[in-house]
Enzyme design. Structure first.
Site, short mmCIF file in Angstrom:
data_model
loop_
_atom_site.label_atom_id
_atom_site.label_comp_id
_atom_site.label_asym_id
_atom_site.label_seq_id
_atom_site.Cartn_x
_atom_site.Cartn_y
_atom_site.Cartn_z
N HIS B 126 0.87 -1.18 0.00
CA HIS B 126 0.00 0.00 0.00
C HIS B 126 0.91 1.23 0.00
O HIS B 126 2.03 1.19 0.50
CB HIS B 126 -0.85 -0.05 1.27
CG HIS B 126 -1.91 0.99 1.37
ND1 HIS B 126 -1.65 2.29 1.74
CD2 HIS B 126 -3.26 0.92 1.18
CE1 HIS B 126 -2.79 2.98 1.76
NE2 HIS B 126 -3.78 2.17 1.44
N CYS B 370 -4.74 2.69 -3.66
CA CYS B 370 -3.51 3.18 -3.03
C CYS B 370 -2.37 2.18 -3.18
O CYS B 370 -1.60 1.94 -2.24
CB CYS B 370 -3.73 3.51 -1.54
SG CYS B 370 -5.01 4.73 -1.29
#
Lengths: 148, 413
Positions: B126, B370
Site C-alpha cells: 500500500h 492506493c
C-alpha cells in the site's frame, strides 16, 4: 436516485467506444498530463496553438466511460476554436457541472455545447463530476503551457 | 485452528447500517477492505462513554477522569491480548496504520538509516508502506529494494536472501489490500533477522480477519487501523518491541509525551505516552476496545474460517457464471488469500462497474486502491474490488454476481 440512463446516454457510450481525436502531436505542439488520484485515470492532451487558435488537439490515456467520452467530445468542440472561445466553452462546461457559478454578464463569445449537453446527467452523480472535468482541466493546463 | 459454530445471521443483525434500505433495496456492503461497518457494541460503547462518562485521561484527579483513564487503558490491554503483545505499553495508539508506518520511518528510520542503507519492500505494498520510505530516500539517500511477485500474485521469495543482503529493514504487508494475498509473515521476519534487518509488518488488512500473534511472527513492529476491524475511524495501532520503542526518539512533541519540560529542553515520558502527544482519540480508543471484545467473542479463528468459505464461494460463483469474462487477481487458493477480490470484467472500466453496481446497492471500491506500483504490474490503471467481512454471506456474493449483469446490459458486452 437518478437512473443510470441519465448518465450513460447513447452518445456518451458512442464517444467512449469510438473516441475522436485520439493520438499524440509532436512538438511544437504542447502537452499536459492530468491524473484523477481517486481512480487512477490518466489523460494526456496535446495542443497545437497557432495565432491564438487551437488548430489541432489530440487525446491519449485511459479512463472510465465518462472521462473518456468527455475528452472525446471536448476535443471535437474545441478544435479550430480561438482561445477566447475555448475559455468561454470551458466556463460553460464547468457551470453545467455545477463547479463554477454562472456569471451575470453575457459571455463575450457565443458558446454552443452541442453533444456536450449529453454530459448534463453527470451532475446528478457528484462522484463522477471529477471524471467529466479531468480532460478540461488538462486542456487548460496544456493551453497555459502553450502561452508560457 | 479450532473453530466453533457462529450464528452469522445474528452477527449481520448486529450492524444497524445493514438494515438500511435505499430505493427499497437492501445494502450489500462489499468494501470492508476500505473501511468496515460498525457493530452496535461499538456504537453503544462510544455513545455510552460520551453520554455518561466523557472526561480527559491521565491528567485530572476527579473520579470521572479516573474512570475514563481506566476505560482507555483497559482498551490498550484488550489490544495487547488481541495481538499477543508482551506488554500493554508496547501498544501505541496512533491515528491509523498510515500514521503508525510514518512514525516508524520518521523516528526509527531517521535515527538508524543513512545514505545507501537498504530498505526492502514488496511490489504489493500500500502507498502507506511506500511513500514514507520514499521520503527517506529523498531526505537520506537510502536505497529501496523490492520483492517481486509470482504470476498468481504471491511474493516471489526465490531471491530473498540476495535482496536482504546488507539490508537494515524489511517492511511488508501481511495481506495485500488488492490481491488478498496472505504473506508468510513468520518466514519473512525470520529472514529479515537472519540478514540483520528489522521486520515491520503492515497488518492493516490482516488483523481484522485473522488470529494475530506478533510474538509468534517474531516481528519488530506491527501496524494496523481500528476502522477496518469494526472500530471507529481516527484510531490506529503501532505495536513495537519494547527495546526498540525505548531507543527511538519521539514522534510528535507536546503534552502527555513528556516527563519534564524546561526552558532548555525536555525529557520524554515512559512508553507508551512517549509516542502519544496531545489528547488522544479517547472515544475512538474506547470504541476500538469494544470492537476487540466483539471480534474476540465471535472468535478470530471462526472469522477466518467464515471468510475462507465465503471467498471460495464468491470465487467459484463468479468464475462459473462469467468464465473468461472476469479476471480475478491474486491467488486462487483460499488458504493463502483473504476475502478481497479485485477483478476486471469484460473491458468495462472499474469506475463504471462500481457505478452500475451501486444501482443495486452493491458497494465496491473502484480505483488503484492506493497501490499504484502493483496496479502497474497488473497492467491496469484501476480495478474493481469486492471485499467481504463478518457481516457478509453468500447472498452478498450472489448479489454481486447478479449486479454485474447490469454492467453488461448497459455497455452491450
Amino acid at each position: 436516485m437518478p437512473g443510470l440512463e441519465d448518465l450513460y446516454r447513447e452518445i456518451i457510450l458512442d464517444h467512449y467506444r469510438t473516441p475522436r481525436n485520439r493520438g499524440e502531436l509532436a512538438p511544437p505542439a504542447v502537452m499536459a498530463e492530468g491524473h484523477n488520484p481517486l481512480c487512477g485515470d490518466e489523460i494526456t492532451i496535446y495542443a497545437q496553438v497557432e495565432n491564438g487558435v487551437l488548430v489541432d488537439v489530440k487525446v491519449s490515456g485511459q479512463g472510465c466511460s465518462i472521462s473518456q467520452s468527455s475528452a472525446s467530445m471536448m476535443s471535437q468542440a474545441v478544435k479550430g476554436k480561438s482561445l477566447a472561445e475555448i475559455q468561454a466553452l470551458v466556463h460553460r462546461f464547468k457551470v453545467m457541472m455545477s463547479i463554477e457559478e454562472d456569471a451575470d454578464d453575457a459571455p463575450a463569445v457565443e458558446v454552443k455545447m452541442g453533444d456536450l449537453e449529453a454530459l448534463q446527467g453527470v451532475v446528478k452523480f457528484p462522484v463522477r463530476i471529477k471524471c467529466a472535468i479531468l480532460s478540461w482541466n488538462t486542456l487548460l493546463q496544456a493551453l497555459d503551457n502553450a502561452s508560457a | 485452528m479450532n473453530t466453533t459454530r457462529v450464528d452469522w445471521a445474528a452477527v449481520k443483525a448486529d450492524f444497524p447500517v445493514l438494515q438500511r434500505m435505499i430505493d427499497n433495496q437492501r445494502l450489500v456492503y462489499l468494501d470492508s477492505a476500505n473501511t468496515s461497518q460498525k457493530s452496535n457494541a461499538v456504537i453503544d460503547a462510544m455513545t455510552d462513554f460520551m453520554s455518561n462518562g466523557y472526561a480527559p485521561i491521565n491528567r485530572s484527579a476527579y473520579r470521572m477522569a479516573g474512570e475514563a483513564t481506566d476505560l482507555f487503558e483497559g482498551a490498550r490491554s484488550k489490544l495487547q491480548r488481541f495481538i499477543n503483545a508482551h506488554s500493554a505499553h508496547e501498544v501505541v495508539f496512533t491515528k491509523n496504520a498510515t500514521e503508525s508506518l510514518n512514525l516508524i520511518a520518521q523516528t526509527w528510520g531517521r535515527a538508524n538509516l543513512s545514505k545507501d542503507d537498504v530498505v526492502v519492500l514488496t511490489h504489493m505494498e500500500h502507498h502507506a508502506n511506500i511513500v514514507p520510505w520514499h521520503m527517506l530516500v529523498a531526505e537520506r539517500g537510502i536505497e529501496l529494494r523490492w520483492i517481486p511477485l509470482t504470476a498468481d500474485g504471491q511474493l516471489d521469495l526465490s531471491n530473498l536472501s540476495a535482496l536482504l543482503d546488507g539490508a537494515k529493514v524489511l517492511s511488508f504487508t501481511a495481506m495485500s489490500n488488492v490481491l488478498g494475498t496472505i504473506t508468510p509473515a513468520k518466514q519473512l521476519c525470520d529472514a529479515a533477522h537472519a540478514a540483520g534487518a528489522i521486520a515491520i509488518v503492515d497488518a492493516c488488512q490482516y488483523v481484522p480477519h485473522n488470529v494475530t500473534d506478533v510474538q509468534a511472527w517474531g516481528a519488530d513492529f506491527v501496524t494496523f487501523s481500528g476502522h477496518k476491524m469494526v472500530g471507529p475511524s481516527g484510531v490506529g495501532v503501532l505495536w513495537g518491541r519494547e527495546e526498540l520503542l525505548e531507543a527511538m526518539p519521539p514522534f510528535l512533541g507536546g503534552g502527555n509525551m513528556i516527563a519534564d519540560v524546561r526552558l532548555d529542553g525536555f525529557t520524554t515520558a515512559e512508553l507508551p505516552s512517549k509516542f502519544e502527544a496531545g489528547t488522544p482519540p479517547i472515544v475512538e480508543v474506547i470504541g476500538l476496545g469494544a470492537a476487540v471484545d466483539y471480534l474476540t467473542n465471535i472468535g478470530m479463528a471462526n472469522i477466518r474460517h467464515h471468510e475462507m468459505e465465503l471467498t471460495e464461494y464468491a470465487l467459484s460463483t463468479l468464475n462459473v457464471r462469467y468464465g473468461d469474462d472476469i479476471v480475478i487477481h491474486g491467488p486462487r487458493n483460499v488458504e493463502v488469500r483473504g476475502a478481497v477480490l479485485s477483478f476486471a470484467f469484460r473491458d468495462i472500466h472499474p469506475h463504471d462497474i462500481s457505478q452500475i453496481l451501486d444501482e443495486k446497492n452493491v458497494c465496491v471500491r473502484a480505483g488503484h486502491h492506493c497501490a499504484k506500483p502493483l496496479m502497474k504490474l497488473l497492467g491496469a490503471n484501476a480495478t474493481a474490488r469486492a471485499s467481504f467481512y463478518i457481516y457478509n454471506d453468500q447472498t452478498d456474493a450472489d448479489a454481486l454476481a447478479d449486479a454485474l449483469d447490469g454492467a453488461s446490459d448497459i455497455f452491450g458486452v
